[in-house]
Design an enzyme around this catalytic site. Structure first.
Site, PDB file in Angstrom:
ATOM      1  N   ASP A 129      21.511   5.606  80.546  1.00 57.84           N
ATOM      2  CA  ASP A 129      21.326   6.151  81.894  1.00 57.84           C
ATOM      3  C   ASP A 129      22.590   6.772  82.474  1.00 57.84           C
ATOM      4  O   ASP A 129      22.516   7.609  83.377  1.00 57.84           O
ATOM      5  CB  ASP A 129      20.753   5.089  82.833  1.00 57.84           C
ATOM      6  CG  ASP A 129      21.646   3.872  83.014  1.00 57.84           C
ATOM      7  OD1 ASP A 129      22.482   3.632  82.131  1.00 57.84           O
ATOM      8  OD2 ASP A 129      21.490   3.160  84.023  1.00 57.84           O
ATOM      9  N   GLU A 137      24.933   3.910  68.032  1.00 58.88           N
ATOM     10  CA  GLU A 137      26.194   4.596  68.350  1.00 58.88           C
ATOM     11  C   GLU A 137      27.189   4.561  67.197  1.00 58.88           C
ATOM     12  O   GLU A 137      27.969   5.511  67.014  1.00 58.88           O
ATOM     13  CB  GLU A 137      26.821   3.975  69.600  1.00 58.88           C
ATOM     14  CG  GLU A 137      26.033   4.201  70.879  1.00 58.88           C
ATOM     15  CD  GLU A 137      24.979   3.126  71.147  1.00 58.88           C
ATOM     16  OE1 GLU A 137      24.350   3.160  72.224  1.00 58.88           O
ATOM     17  OE2 GLU A 137      24.779   2.260  70.259  1.00 58.88           O
ATOM     18  N   HIS A 141      25.294  -2.796  85.592  1.00 67.74           N
ATOM     19  CA  HIS A 141      25.018  -3.085  84.192  1.00 67.74           C
ATOM     20  C   HIS A 141      25.962  -2.317  83.247  1.00 67.74           C
ATOM     21  O   HIS A 141      26.550  -1.317  83.623  1.00 67.74           O
ATOM     22  CB  HIS A 141      23.561  -2.747  83.846  1.00 67.74           C
ATOM     23  CG  HIS A 141      23.186  -1.314  84.063  1.00 67.74           C
ATOM     24  ND1 HIS A 141      22.964  -0.776  85.307  1.00 67.74           N
ATOM     25  CD2 HIS A 141      22.997  -0.301  83.186  1.00 67.74           C
ATOM     26  CE1 HIS A 141      22.648   0.495  85.187  1.00 67.74           C
ATOM     27  NE2 HIS A 141      22.658   0.819  83.912  1.00 67.74           N
ATOM     28  N   HIS A 142      26.089  -2.844  82.051  1.00 69.02           N
ATOM     29  CA  HIS A 142      26.999  -2.319  81.021  1.00 69.02           C
ATOM     30  C   HIS A 142      28.475  -2.523  81.379  1.00 69.02           C
ATOM     31  O   HIS A 142      29.351  -1.833  80.855  1.00 69.02           O
ATOM     32  CB  HIS A 142      26.748  -0.838  80.724  1.00 69.02           C
ATOM     33  CG  HIS A 142      25.373  -0.524  80.204  1.00 69.02           C
ATOM     34  ND1 HIS A 142      24.577  -1.462  79.605  1.00 69.02           N
ATOM     35  CD2 HIS A 142      24.674   0.643  80.191  1.00 69.02           C
ATOM     36  CE1 HIS A 142      23.423  -0.891  79.258  1.00 69.02           C
ATOM     37  NE2 HIS A 142      23.461   0.380  79.604  1.00 69.02           N
ATOM     38  N   GLY A 155      37.924   2.102  55.182  1.00 68.92           N
ATOM     39  CA  GLY A 155      37.049   1.345  54.294  1.00 68.92           C
ATOM     40  C   GLY A 155      35.918   0.603  54.981  1.00 68.92           C
ATOM     41  O   GLY A 155      35.608  -0.529  54.609  1.00 68.92           O
ATOM     42  N   ASP A 206      23.780  -0.429  47.360  1.00 68.84           N
ATOM     43  CA  ASP A 206      22.705  -1.008  48.155  1.00 68.84           C
ATOM     44  C   ASP A 206      23.234  -1.820  49.330  1.00 68.84           C
ATOM     45  O   ASP A 206      22.670  -1.800  50.428  1.00 68.84           O
ATOM     46  CB  ASP A 206      21.784  -1.871  47.284  1.00 68.84           C
ATOM     47  CG  ASP A 206      22.539  -2.901  46.440  1.00 68.84           C
ATOM     48  OD1 ASP A 206      23.775  -2.822  46.348  1.00 68.84           O
ATOM     49  OD2 ASP A 206      21.885  -3.775  45.849  1.00 68.84           O
ATOM     50  N   ASN A 265      22.655  -2.493  42.709  1.00 65.05           N
ATOM     51  CA  ASN A 265      23.218  -3.503  41.815  1.00 65.05           C
ATOM     52  C   ASN A 265      23.193  -4.888  42.467  1.00 65.05           C
ATOM     53  O   ASN A 265      24.026  -5.737  42.202  1.00 65.05           O
ATOM     54  CB  ASN A 265      24.627  -3.131  41.338  1.00 65.05           C
ATOM     55  CG  ASN A 265      25.553  -2.750  42.478  1.00 65.05           C
ATOM     56  OD1 ASN A 265      25.231  -2.935  43.655  1.00 65.05           O
ATOM     57  ND2 ASN A 265      26.709  -2.226  42.130  1.00 65.05           N
ATOM     58  N   GLY A 324      23.545  -6.402  45.570  1.00 57.58           N
ATOM     59  CA  GLY A 324      24.523  -7.089  46.403  1.00 57.58           C
ATOM     60  C   GLY A 324      25.874  -6.429  46.448  1.00 57.58           C
ATOM     61  O   GLY A 324      26.050  -5.270  46.050  1.00 57.58           O
ATOM     62  N   GLU A 337      32.820  -6.988  46.291  1.00 62.48           N
ATOM     63  CA  GLU A 337      33.284  -8.265  46.815  1.00 62.48           C
ATOM     64  C   GLU A 337      33.201  -9.361  45.749  1.00 62.48           C
ATOM     65  O   GLU A 337      34.088 -10.219  45.650  1.00 62.48           O
ATOM     66  CB  GLU A 337      32.465  -8.673  48.048  1.00 62.48           C
ATOM     67  CG  GLU A 337      32.304  -7.585  49.094  1.00 62.48           C
ATOM     68  CD  GLU A 337      33.601  -7.187  49.752  1.00 62.48           C
ATOM     69  OE1 GLU A 337      34.658  -7.734  49.402  1.00 62.48           O
ATOM     70  OE2 GLU A 337      33.571  -6.299  50.631  1.00 62.48           O
TER      71      GLU A 337
END
Length: 556
Positions: free
Chosen positions: A29, A52, A115-116, A412, A439, A466, A468, A472
Site C-alpha cells: 500500500d 521481494e 503498520h510495517h 554465494g 535441486d 542430486n 539435497g 554442504e
C-alpha cells in the site's frame, strides 16, 4: 490535485535514461500509487515478482546484462525481504536502484504507529540498515527530489553498486520540473602526470620479466573493459588466465588463454605458470576463497601489478587516479611485445581432451554432464551457474566467444540464479539463456517459475536433481538430515505454477536420454525448456570435490 509532471515522472525519466525498461518488485500500500505511474510510463514494463527477495535477485541478473536495474517494494517488510539480494549486488559490484515506498511525510513527522513499522514512531531504521549495503541513500521530499534522485543515481552509475531511495507515498505525485539536461555522469578521469609516472616505473618491470601472466576478474565485465583487455593481450602477447567469477571477460578460445585459475586446485601447468610468474598483471580481479581454491595460491604479492577500476597498485605504491581503461590502453602502447615461445604458452584448447563426446548407455555423472554441455554452448549465450555443483562444474568448462557468465562466488546466496535468470533474459530476449541449478537451490526460489512463464521468456533450465545439498554434504554432515530436502516432481511444476504457460519438460537419468532432451531444446524456439537431470547425491565435479576439503579445513 493531479499535476502534469511529478516527482514520480522525474524518477522514471531518469531510470529510463539509464536504459532501464523493466521495474521488478512486489506491490504494497505504500507504493501502489507510484506503481500506477510505472504502469502508465511508456517504455517501462512492470514485472511483479513472487516475493521481494526474488525481485532483488532478478534485478541483479538484469543489471549484469543491461547495465542497470531497478526494483520497488513497500516499506519495512518489503525492504527487509529484499536486503539480502541488494547485499549480494553490493558485494559483487552490480548497479541496482532500490525504491522503497514509505508512509506519508505527515505520518512520519508525527511518529505514528502504523503498520510495517517497529511501533516506536521511528522511520529511519530500515534506511539505516541499507547504508551498509548501498553506496548512496536518500529520503525524497518535494523540495529535494530532483537533486537527490540525480545524486544517488550518479553514485550508482559511477561506483557500480546499489543505491536506496525512500519515496513517501505523498511525495511521488508532487509537482516537479522536467530535467533540463541528461543525467551528467562525472566520468572518472586519469591524472596524466600520475599515469606517466606509472608508465615510467612499471613498464621496465613488465619488460624485464620473463614469465609474465595476466590474471583477470569480474571487474573487467562490470566496467565494460573487455575490448581493452583483449587489445592489451594482443599487443603484449602475454598469456591470460581468469578467476572463475570473471568468466566471459576474455575469449576462452583465444590462443593466449591458458585456463581458469583456482590456486593449487588448478591444472598442474596452469598452477605452475601463475604461481611461478615473475610478474602478474592482475586486472579487475579480487581473489576470494571460492575462486582461489581456498586461498591456496602461491605467487608472491611483490610480483603483482594490480589494475583496479580507478587505480594501479604495485610494489607497495598506489598510482591514482588512473582508470582501468586508461591503464590498459597506455600500457598496451608501451610494453614491448613478448616472444610467445619464451612465455611458455599452452592454450586451454590444447590442454583439454580433444576427443569428440559420444553418449554412452550409462547414468549421467557430473563430469560427463559438463563435458557434454561445453559442446552444447553457442557464441553469445548467457550462462548462469548456481553456487554449488553447478558453479564449480561450469567454472572450468570452456565457454564460447562472447558468452556472458553469471554466478555469485563471493556472496554465494543459494537460489540467486533462478530469479536472476528472469532478469537476464528480460534484459536481452535475443540471446539464449542457459541456467544450471541444483535441486536444493531451486527449492528456495522456485515460485519465480510462475513469473517466467507469465513473461513468456524461453530459457533452457538444467535442474540438477542430486537429492539435497551436495555441496554442504561435501563440506560437513554427509548423512545429516539438515542436508536433506523433500523430493519434488519437478517436471510437473510448470503446469502447477502457470497452467496457461507453455513449456517443454524432460526428466533424464542417462547420457542417451540427455541427448534426446538436448536435441529437443535445440529445436524449441517458442517455449521455456526445463530439463531435470538426475544424478547421484555424492557425485561432484572434480573442482568441488577438492574445494570442499579446503572449505572444511578453513572452517575448523
Amino acid at each position: 490535485m493531479k499535476y502534469e509532471y511529478t516527482v514520480g515522472n522525474y524518477l522514471l525519466d531518469r531510470l529510463s535514461e539509464l536504459g532501464i525498461r523493466h521495474m521488478f518488485g512486489v506491490p504494497g500500500d505504500y507504493n501502489l500509487a507510484f506503481l500506477d505511474d510505472v504502469i502508465n510510463y511508456e517504455g517501462m514494463n512492470w514485472v511483479g515478482n513472487r516475493n521481494e527477495l526474488n525481485a532483488a535477485y532478478a534485478a541483479d541478473g538484469y543489471a549484469r546484462i543491461n547495465g542497470f536495474a531497478a526494483l520497488a517494494t513497500t516499506f519495512g517488510v518489503g525492504e527487509l525481504s529484499a536486503i539480502n539480494g541488494i547485499a549480494g549486488s553490493y558485494a559483487e559490484h552490480v548497479p541496482v536502484v532500490k525504491i522503497s515506498g514509505a508512509p506519508t511525510t505527515k505520518v512520519m513527522d508525527n511518529g505514528l504507529y502504523v503498520h510495517h513499522t517497529l511501533g516506536d514512531g521511528k522511520f529511519d531504521h530500515f534506511s539505516r540498515m541499507f547504508q551498509e549495503v548501498t553506496v548512496a541513500q536518500t529520503l525524497l521530499t518535494q523540495e529535494n527530489a530532483a537533486q537527490e534522485i540525480d545524486r544517488v543515481l550518479l553514485a550508482c552509475l559511477t561506483e557500480k553498486r546499489p543505491v536506496h531511495i525512500t519515496l513517501p507515498i505523498d511525495v511521488y505525485n508532487k509537482p516537479a520540473n522536467k530535467p533540463e539536461s541528461p543525467l551528467h555522469e562525472e566520468i572518472a578521469t586519469s591524472n596524466h602526470e600520475v599515469l606517466s609516472q606509472m608508465l615510467s616505473e612499471l613498464t621496465p618491470m613488465i619488460d624485464d620479466a620473463t614469465q609474465t601472466v595476466i590474471l583477470a576478474g569480474y571487474e573487467v565485465n562490470r566496467y565494460e573493459n573487455r575490448e581493452e583487455l583483449l587489445e592489451f593481450a594482443n599487443k603484449t602477447g602475454i598469456p591470460v588466465t581468469i578467476l572463475s567469477g570473471g568468466k566471459g571477460a576474455f575469449n576462452e578460445k583465444h590462443p593466449q588463454f591458458i585456463g581458469v585459475y583456482n590456486g593449487e586446485l588448478s591444472a598442474p601447468y596452469l598452477q605452475q605458470r601463475v604461481d611461478e610468474a615473475d610478474c602478474i598483471i592482475q586486472i579487475g580481479a579480487k581473489p576470494t576463497d571460492s575462486t582461489t581454491g581456498g586461498f591456496s595460491y602461491d605467487f608472491s604479492k611483490k610480483n603483482v601489478i594490480q589494475i583496479t577500476p580507478f587505480s594501479v597498485n604495485a610494489t607497495n605504491k598506489k598510482y591514482a587516479p588512473i582508470t582501468m581503461k586508461d591503464a590498459l590502453v597506455a600500457l598496451s602502447d608501451k610494453i614491448t611485445q613478448k616472444n610467445p615461445e619464451e612465455l611458455n604458452i599452452i592454450p586451454l584448447k590444447s590442454q583439454i581432451n580433444q576427443d569428440p563426446y559420444e553418449a554412452k548407455k550409462e547414468n549421467m555423472k557430473q563430469n560427463r554432464f559438463f563435458e557434454r554441455l561445453s559442446y552444447f554452448m553457442k557464441e553469445r549465450d548467457i550462462l548462469l551457474a548456481e553456487q554449488g555443483t553447478s558453479y564449480y562444474g561450469a567454472a572450468t568448462m570452456p565457454i564460447p566467444k562472447d558468452t556472458m557468465f553469471i554466478g555469485q562466488p563471493l556472496w554465494g546466496s543459494i537460489g540467486f540464479t533462478f530469479p536472476a535468470l528472469l532478469g537476464s533474459q528480460l534484459a536481452d530476449r535475443s540471446r539464449r539463456n542457459i541456467l544450471l541449478i541444483g535441486d536444493g537451490s531451486f527449492q528456495l526460489t522456485a515460485q519465480e517459475l510462475s513469473t517466467m512463464l507469465t513473461q513468456k521468456i524461453k530459457p533452457i533450465i538444467f535442474l540438477i536433481n542430486n537429492d539435497g545439498y551436495t555441496v554442504e554434504r561435501a563440506i560437513h554432515g554427509e548423512n545429516q538430515p539438515y542436508n536433506d530436502i523433500p523430493m519434488w516432481d519437478y517436471k510437473k511444476l510448470p503446469e502447477v505454477f502457470s497452467p496457461e504457460g507453455k513449456s517443454i519438460t524432460y526428466k533424464v537419468k542417462t547420457e542417451l536420454e540427455l541427448e534426446d532432451a538436448l536435441k529437443a531444446a535445440e529445436n524449441n524456439h517458442d517455449y521455456l525448456t526445463l530439463i531435470e537431470v538426475v544424478m547421484h547425491r555424492d557425485d561432484k565435479p572434480d573442482l568441488l570435490e577438492q574445494l570442499s576439503k579446503q572449505f572444511a579445513n578453513q572452517n575448523v
